[in-house]
Design a protein around this motif. Structure first.
Motif, short mmCIF file in Angstrom:
data_model
loop_
_atom_site.label_atom_id
_atom_site.label_comp_id
_atom_site.label_asym_id
_atom_site.label_seq_id
_atom_site.Cartn_x
_atom_site.Cartn_y
_atom_site.Cartn_z
N ILE A 1 0.85 -1.05 0.18
CA ILE A 1 -0.21 0.03 -0.10
C ILE A 1 0.85 1.12 0.09
O ILE A 1 1.83 1.39 0.88
N ASP A 2 0.51 2.19 -1.00
CA ASP A 2 1.26 3.51 -1.07
C ASP A 2 0.31 4.51 -1.60
O ASP A 2 0.21 4.53 -2.58
N SER A 3 -0.84 5.05 -0.77
CA SER A 3 -1.80 5.88 -1.36
C SER A 3 -2.29 6.82 -0.40
O SER A 3 -2.20 6.56 0.84
N GLY A 4 -2.74 8.01 -0.86
CA GLY A 4 -3.34 8.84 0.08
C GLY A 4 -4.77 8.74 0.22
O GLY A 4 -5.58 9.67 0.72
N GLY A 5 -5.28 7.73 -0.49
CA GLY A 5 -6.71 7.31 -0.64
C GLY A 5 -7.58 7.52 -2.07
O GLY A 5 -6.91 7.17 -2.97
N VAL A 6 -8.71 8.14 -2.03
CA VAL A 6 -9.54 8.07 -3.22
C VAL A 6 -8.76 9.34 -4.09
O VAL A 6 -8.62 10.38 -3.55
N ARG A 7 -9.06 8.85 -5.41
CA ARG A 7 -8.82 10.00 -6.24
C ARG A 7 -9.74 10.76 -6.75
O ARG A 7 -10.85 10.54 -7.28
N LEU A 8 -9.63 12.08 -6.10
CA LEU A 8 -11.01 12.89 -6.14
C LEU A 8 -11.30 13.27 -7.61
O LEU A 8 -12.34 13.56 -7.65
N HIS A 9 -10.27 13.24 -8.60
CA HIS A 9 -10.87 13.47 -9.70
C HIS A 9 -11.73 12.63 -10.27
O HIS A 9 -12.54 12.95 -11.22
N GLU A 10 -12.01 11.37 -9.79
CA GLU A 10 -13.19 10.54 -10.27
C GLU A 10 -14.24 10.11 -9.39
O GLU A 10 -15.05 9.41 -9.15
N ALA A 11 -14.20 11.08 -8.11
CA ALA A 11 -15.17 11.08 -7.32
C ALA A 11 -16.05 9.93 -7.02
O ALA A 11 -15.40 9.05 -6.26
N ASN A 12 -17.04 9.57 -7.01
CA ASN A 12 -17.89 8.80 -6.92
C ASN A 12 -17.25 7.13 -7.34
O ASN A 12 -17.58 6.37 -6.80
N ALA A 13 -16.74 7.06 -8.62
CA ALA A 13 -16.18 6.02 -9.06
C ALA A 13 -14.84 5.52 -8.28
O ALA A 13 -14.91 4.34 -7.85
N GLY A 14 -14.16 6.68 -7.50
CA GLY A 14 -13.03 6.18 -6.62
C GLY A 14 -13.57 5.72 -5.23
O GLY A 14 -13.08 4.70 -4.72
N LEU A 15 -14.74 6.10 -4.68
CA LEU A 15 -15.32 5.84 -3.53
C LEU A 15 -15.92 4.47 -3.67
O LEU A 15 -15.58 3.69 -2.50
N ILE A 16 -16.53 4.15 -4.61
CA ILE A 16 -17.06 2.68 -4.96
C ILE A 16 -16.11 1.69 -5.19
O ILE A 16 -15.98 0.61 -4.34
N ALA A 17 -15.04 2.33 -5.82
CA ALA A 17 -13.68 1.30 -6.10
C ALA A 17 -13.10 0.89 -4.44
O ALA A 17 -13.09 -0.31 -4.16
N ILE A 18 -13.13 1.94 -3.67
CA ILE A 18 -12.48 1.57 -2.33
C ILE A 18 -13.62 0.71 -1.66
O ILE A 18 -12.92 -0.43 -1.07
N SER A 19 -14.83 0.77 -1.73
CA SER A 19 -15.59 -0.06 -1.02
C SER A 19 -15.66 -1.54 -1.46
O SER A 19 -15.56 -2.51 -0.89
N GLU A 20 -15.40 -1.63 -2.74
CA GLU A 20 -15.30 -2.83 -3.45
C GLU A 20 -13.95 -3.84 -2.88
O GLU A 20 -13.63 -4.68 -2.78
N ILE A 21 -12.90 -2.82 -2.90
CA ILE A 21 -11.82 -3.57 -2.49
C ILE A 21 -11.83 -3.76 -1.02
O ILE A 21 -11.34 -5.02 -0.48
N MET A 22 -12.55 -3.05 -0.23
CA MET A 22 -12.91 -3.40 1.31
C MET A 22 -13.51 -4.92 1.35
O MET A 22 -13.20 -5.90 2.00
N ARG A 23 -14.71 -5.15 0.67
CA ARG A 23 -15.38 -6.32 0.65
C ARG A 23 -14.41 -7.44 0.08
O ARG A 23 -14.63 -8.49 0.58
N ALA A 24 -13.69 -7.34 -1.04
CA ALA A 24 -12.93 -8.09 -1.67
C ALA A 24 -11.86 -8.75 -0.75
O ALA A 24 -11.60 -9.96 -0.45
#
Length: 300
Positions: free
Chosen positions: A110-133
């Motif tokens: 892991i080397d990340s500041g979190g969600v890519r704000l340029h992609e807004a909801n797409a990035g937030l959804i991706a984070i939630s999918e990673i958590m579940r996976a």
């Protein structure tokens, strides 16, 4: 087995691909979605922002001391390792493949500041999918180890992802938190947290503090060989079982007690003193073995 050579000894300074080269057995890495098969983010293109051929994350498989493992390595040098739609989809796809192919472990660099704000909801959804996976892979009996020591740390959604992993291995240079220092300063003001005070940042979010607090399982040196040795030992000894409800409830109680114990403390120095360390100002200068010995004394 020997690892591949690495041009720089510092994990903190190395690129994602260099970290993988120093971590895995020589010649064993196989990249899924290599450059010719991957694509940059279409969202960034619409904003006229240059993309990257791998969208800032490398996924694949290799061997670690002879054991087959899957690997995810975020590239902090591209947009701070931030998670967007394609970046997140590659991670989720790797984790789902792990469920089907059953490697010995998944190593998440892991080397990340979190969600890519340029992609807004797409990035937030991706984070939630990673958590579940991540949780699905662990429930499938496969350990997921987070390796945190890059220049961007593990913040935001990726800080949560790290804590969902089976164990976290950190270097002193690594950082782990929910909100990054700049975010806290922006929201609450510099009086609450001065993000330019680098010593303060590491006392609050750095590897030594997280180790003393029990937030990471092991503190390693800022060296690919140290991460490799620690990860190999964990993979060899790991038996992944879904946590029982009683264990989760006990953890929740301990977290509630922790909040009460350290309420109102704003600096790692104050926390370390409360832990029982007589000279907390000495902690930043301690070598890893001395710090480990101190922690053992505190837990005795």
């Amino acid at each position: 087995m020997t690892s591949m050579p690495i041009s720089r000894r510092s994990w903190f300074e190395a690129s994602a691909r260099a970290r993988l080269a120093g971590l895995l057995d020589a010649g064993s890495f196989r990249e899924f979605l290599p450059p010719a098969a991957s694509q940059p983010s279409p969202h960034l293109a619409r904003l006229d922002i240059p993309g990257a051929f791998d969208d800032g994350v490398v996924v694949g498989a290799g061997r670690l001391s002879g054991r087959e493992v899957f690997v995810i390595a975020q590239e902090g040098q591209f947009m701070g390792g931030a998670v967007g739609e394609i970046h997140g989809a590659k991670i989720v796809g790797l984790l789902r493949r792990a469920l089907a192919e059953k490697p010995g472990a998944v190593l998440f660099l892991i080397d990340s500041g979190g969600v890519r704000l340029h992609e807004a909801n797409a990035g937030l959804i991706a984070i939630s999918e990673i958590m579940r996976a991540v949780l699905d892979v662990r429930a499938g009996g496969i350990p997921v180890l987070a390796l945190v020591g890059g220049s961007c740390g593990a913040f935001g959604g990726m800080g949560i992802v790290a804590r969902l992993c089976s164990a976290i291995l950190m270097s002193e240079e690594g950082r782990l938190a929910l909100s990054g220092p700049e975010v806290i300063e922006t929201v609450a003001g510099v009086e609450e947290f001065d993000s330019r005070d680098r010593a303060l940042v590491w006392r609050v979010t750095g590897g030594k503090h997280r180790y003393l607090m029990g937030d990471c399982a092991e503190l390693v040196d800022d060296d690919p060989a140290s991460f490799r040795e620690a990860a190999a030992a964990r993979v060899a000894a790991s038996v992944e079982d879904a946590p029982a409800l009683e264990a989760l409830q006990a953890k929740q109680r301990s977290l509630a007690q922790r909040i009460e114990r350290f309420a109102g403390l704003a600096d790692g120095l104050e926390v370390w003193r409360t832990l029982g360390i007589e000279q907390p100002e000495s902690v930043p200068m301690l070598e890893r073995e001395a710090l480990a010995a101190m922690k053992r004394r505190l837990e005795a």
